[in-house]
Design a protein around this motif. Structure first.
Motif, PDB file in Angstrom:
ATOM      1  N   ILE A   1       0.849  -1.194   0.000  1.00 21.10           N
ATOM      2  CA  ILE A   1       0.000   0.000   0.000  1.00 21.10           C
ATOM      3  C   ILE A   1       0.884   1.243   0.000  1.00 21.10           C
ATOM      4  CG2 ILE A   1      -1.755   1.298   1.259  1.00 21.10           C
ATOM      5  CD1 ILE A   1      -2.757  -1.405   2.338  1.00 21.10           C
ATOM      6  N   GLU A   2       0.738   2.049  -1.041  1.00 24.32           N
ATOM      7  CA  GLU A   2       1.502   3.287  -1.173  1.00 24.32           C
ATOM      8  C   GLU A   2       0.627   4.456  -0.748  1.00 24.32           C
ATOM      9  OE1 GLU A   2       3.341   3.691  -5.021  1.00 24.32           O
ATOM     10  OE2 GLU A   2       3.580   1.520  -5.160  1.00 24.32           O
ATOM     11  N   ALA A   3       1.159   5.311   0.110  1.00 22.82           N
ATOM     12  CA  ALA A   3       0.389   6.413   0.697  1.00 22.82           C
ATOM     13  C   ALA A   3      -0.106   7.415  -0.334  1.00 22.82           C
ATOM     14  CB  ALA A   3       1.229   7.121   1.765  1.00 22.82           C
ATOM     15  N   GLN A   4       0.546   7.495  -1.487  1.00 23.92           N
ATOM     16  CA  GLN A   4       0.170   8.482  -2.502  1.00 23.92           C
ATOM     17  C   GLN A   4      -0.810   7.930  -3.543  1.00 23.92           C
ATOM     18  OE1 GLN A   4       3.407   7.498  -1.969  1.00 23.92           O
ATOM     19  NE2 GLN A   4       4.026   9.148  -0.606  1.00 23.92           N
ATOM     20  N   GLN A   5      -1.132   6.656  -3.483  1.00 23.05           N
ATOM     21  CA  GLN A   5      -2.028   6.043  -4.467  1.00 23.05           C
ATOM     22  C   GLN A   5      -3.487   6.144  -4.021  1.00 23.05           C
ATOM     23  OE1 GLN A   5      -1.215   4.801  -7.508  1.00 23.05           O
ATOM     24  NE2 GLN A   5       0.816   5.625  -7.028  1.00 23.05           N
ATOM     25  N   PRO A   6      -4.402   6.321  -4.980  1.00 21.58           N
ATOM     26  CA  PRO A   6      -5.829   6.358  -4.629  1.00 21.58           C
ATOM     27  C   PRO A   6      -6.255   5.070  -3.928  1.00 21.58           C
ATOM     28  CG  PRO A   6      -5.489   7.005  -6.913  1.00 21.58           C
ATOM     29  CD  PRO A   6      -4.171   6.480  -6.408  1.00 21.58           C
ATOM     30  N   LEU A   7      -7.057   5.218  -2.904  1.00 20.60           N
ATOM     31  CA  LEU A   7      -7.500   4.049  -2.130  1.00 20.60           C
ATOM     32  C   LEU A   7      -8.342   3.103  -2.966  1.00 20.60           C
ATOM     33  CD1 LEU A   7      -8.298   5.930   1.172  1.00 20.60           C
ATOM     34  CD2 LEU A   7      -6.300   4.520   0.657  1.00 20.60           C
ATOM     35  N   THR A   8      -9.026   3.627  -3.959  1.00 24.55           N
ATOM     36  CA  THR A   8      -9.830   2.757  -4.824  1.00 24.55           C
ATOM     37  C   THR A   8      -8.953   1.803  -5.617  1.00 24.55           C
ATOM     38  OG1 THR A   8      -9.869   4.516  -6.485  1.00 24.55           O
ATOM     39  CG2 THR A   8     -11.785   4.350  -5.018  1.00 24.55           C
ATOM     40  N   ARG A   9      -7.696   2.159  -5.809  1.00 24.60           N
ATOM     41  CA  ARG A   9      -6.754   1.261  -6.506  1.00 24.60           C
ATOM     42  C   ARG A   9      -6.626  -0.075  -5.773  1.00 24.60           C
ATOM     43  NH1 ARG A   9      -0.228   1.940  -7.057  1.00 24.60           N
ATOM     44  NH2 ARG A   9       0.070  -0.001  -8.148  1.00 24.60           N
ATOM     45  N   TYR A  10      -6.808  -0.042  -4.471  1.00 25.58           N
ATOM     46  CA  TYR A  10      -6.657  -1.244  -3.653  1.00 25.58           C
ATOM     47  C   TYR A  10      -7.981  -1.970  -3.430  1.00 25.58           C
ATOM     48  CZ  TYR A  10      -2.179   0.946  -2.977  1.00 25.58           C
ATOM     49  OH  TYR A  10      -0.959   1.533  -3.212  1.00 25.58           O
ATOM     50  N   GLY A  11      -9.056  -1.445  -4.012  1.00 25.10           N
ATOM     51  CA  GLY A  11     -10.349  -2.111  -3.898  1.00 25.10           C
ATOM     52  C   GLY A  11     -11.211  -1.606  -2.755  1.00 25.10           C
ATOM     53  N   LEU A  12     -10.884  -0.446  -2.201  1.00 29.14           N
ATOM     54  CA  LEU A  12     -11.699   0.101  -1.106  1.00 29.14           C
ATOM     55  C   LEU A  12     -13.043   0.544  -1.662  1.00 29.14           C
ATOM     56  CD1 LEU A  12     -11.521   0.876   1.951  1.00 29.14           C
ATOM     57  CD2 LEU A  12     -11.070   3.196   1.162  1.00 29.14           C
ATOM     58  N   ASP A  13     -14.117   0.012  -1.100  1.00 27.96           N
ATOM     59  CA  ASP A  13     -15.453   0.429  -1.528  1.00 27.96           C
ATOM     60  C   ASP A  13     -16.069   1.341  -0.472  1.00 27.96           C
ATOM     61  OD1 ASP A  13     -16.491  -1.194   0.535  1.00 27.96           O
ATOM     62  OD2 ASP A  13     -16.932  -2.851  -0.821  1.00 27.96           O
ATOM     63  N   SER A  14     -17.252   1.847  -0.756  1.00 30.14           N
ATOM     64  CA  SER A  14     -17.869   2.837   0.127  1.00 30.14           C
ATOM     65  C   SER A  14     -18.175   2.275   1.513  1.00 30.14           C
ATOM     66  CB  SER A  14     -19.128   3.423  -0.501  1.00 30.14           C
ATOM     67  OG  SER A  14     -20.059   2.408  -0.795  1.00 30.14           O
ATOM     68  N   ILE A  15     -18.593   1.035   1.594  1.00 32.82           N
ATOM     69  CA  ILE A  15     -18.908   0.430   2.898  1.00 32.82           C
ATOM     70  C   ILE A  15     -17.642   0.316   3.741  1.00 32.82           C
ATOM     71  CG2 ILE A  15     -19.704  -1.664   4.065  1.00 32.82           C
ATOM     72  CD1 ILE A  15     -21.652  -2.021   1.680  1.00 32.82           C
ATOM     73  N   ASP A  16     -16.575  -0.198   3.129  1.00 29.18           N
ATOM     74  CA  ASP A  16     -15.308  -0.311   3.859  1.00 29.18           C
ATOM     75  C   ASP A  16     -14.768   1.064   4.248  1.00 29.18           C
ATOM     76  OD1 ASP A  16     -15.281  -3.088   3.753  1.00 29.18           O
ATOM     77  OD2 ASP A  16     -14.115  -3.144   1.901  1.00 29.18           O
ATOM     78  N   ALA A  17     -14.943   2.050   3.367  1.00 24.53           N
ATOM     79  CA  ALA A  17     -14.450   3.401   3.654  1.00 24.53           C
ATOM     80  C   ALA A  17     -15.162   3.997   4.863  1.00 24.53           C
ATOM     81  CB  ALA A  17     -14.620   4.301   2.437  1.00 24.53           C
ATOM     82  N   VAL A  18     -16.473   3.871   4.924  1.00 26.63           N
ATOM     83  CA  VAL A  18     -17.244   4.403   6.049  1.00 26.63           C
ATOM     84  C   VAL A  18     -16.881   3.672   7.339  1.00 26.63           C
ATOM     85  CG1 VAL A  18     -19.585   4.669   7.008  1.00 26.63           C
ATOM     86  CG2 VAL A  18     -19.125   5.289   4.624  1.00 26.63           C
ATOM     87  N   THR A  19     -16.711   2.365   7.260  1.00 24.12           N
ATOM     88  CA  THR A  19     -16.305   1.586   8.428  1.00 24.12           C
ATOM     89  C   THR A  19     -14.923   2.016   8.915  1.00 24.12           C
ATOM     90  OG1 THR A  19     -17.610  -0.303   7.674  1.00 24.12           O
ATOM     91  CG2 THR A  19     -15.877  -0.756   9.286  1.00 24.12           C
TER      92      THR A  19
END
Length: 95
Positions: free
Chosen positions: A38-56
């Protein structure tokens, strides 16, 4: 001002770095990834983060920092680096 606790108290860690480390660790756990990928400068969606996981994840971050955060934090600041920098600037958290 919220005090962040780091696992290695013998070395100084900036608040932004402590938040980055926490976010990377949590993302890796939630998404079943190796934290080193996980690279700090990369968009989180690149790693498969969806809205449910993001809110959690934001909820867990609120608990860790003892702050009230916008549920859209990780969409408004879509990288680990941007989110950590925002939190340090906006909420004046310190180690």
């Amino acid at each position: 001002m919220q005090q962040l606790q780091t696992s290695n108290s013998s070395s100084a860690v900036s608040p932004a770095m402590a938040i980055r480390q926490w976010l990377i660790s949590q993302l890796a756990e939630v998404l079943s990834l190796d934290p080193s990928t996980i690279e700090a400068q990369q968009p989180l969606t690149r790693y498969g983060l969806d809205s449910i996981d993001a809110v959690t994840l934001v909820g867990d971050l609120e608990d860790w920092l003892d702050l009230e955060l916008p549920s859209t934090l990780l969409w408004d600041y879509p990288t680990v680096e941007k989110a950590a920098n925002y939190l340090v600037e906006e909420f004046d958290v310190s180690v």
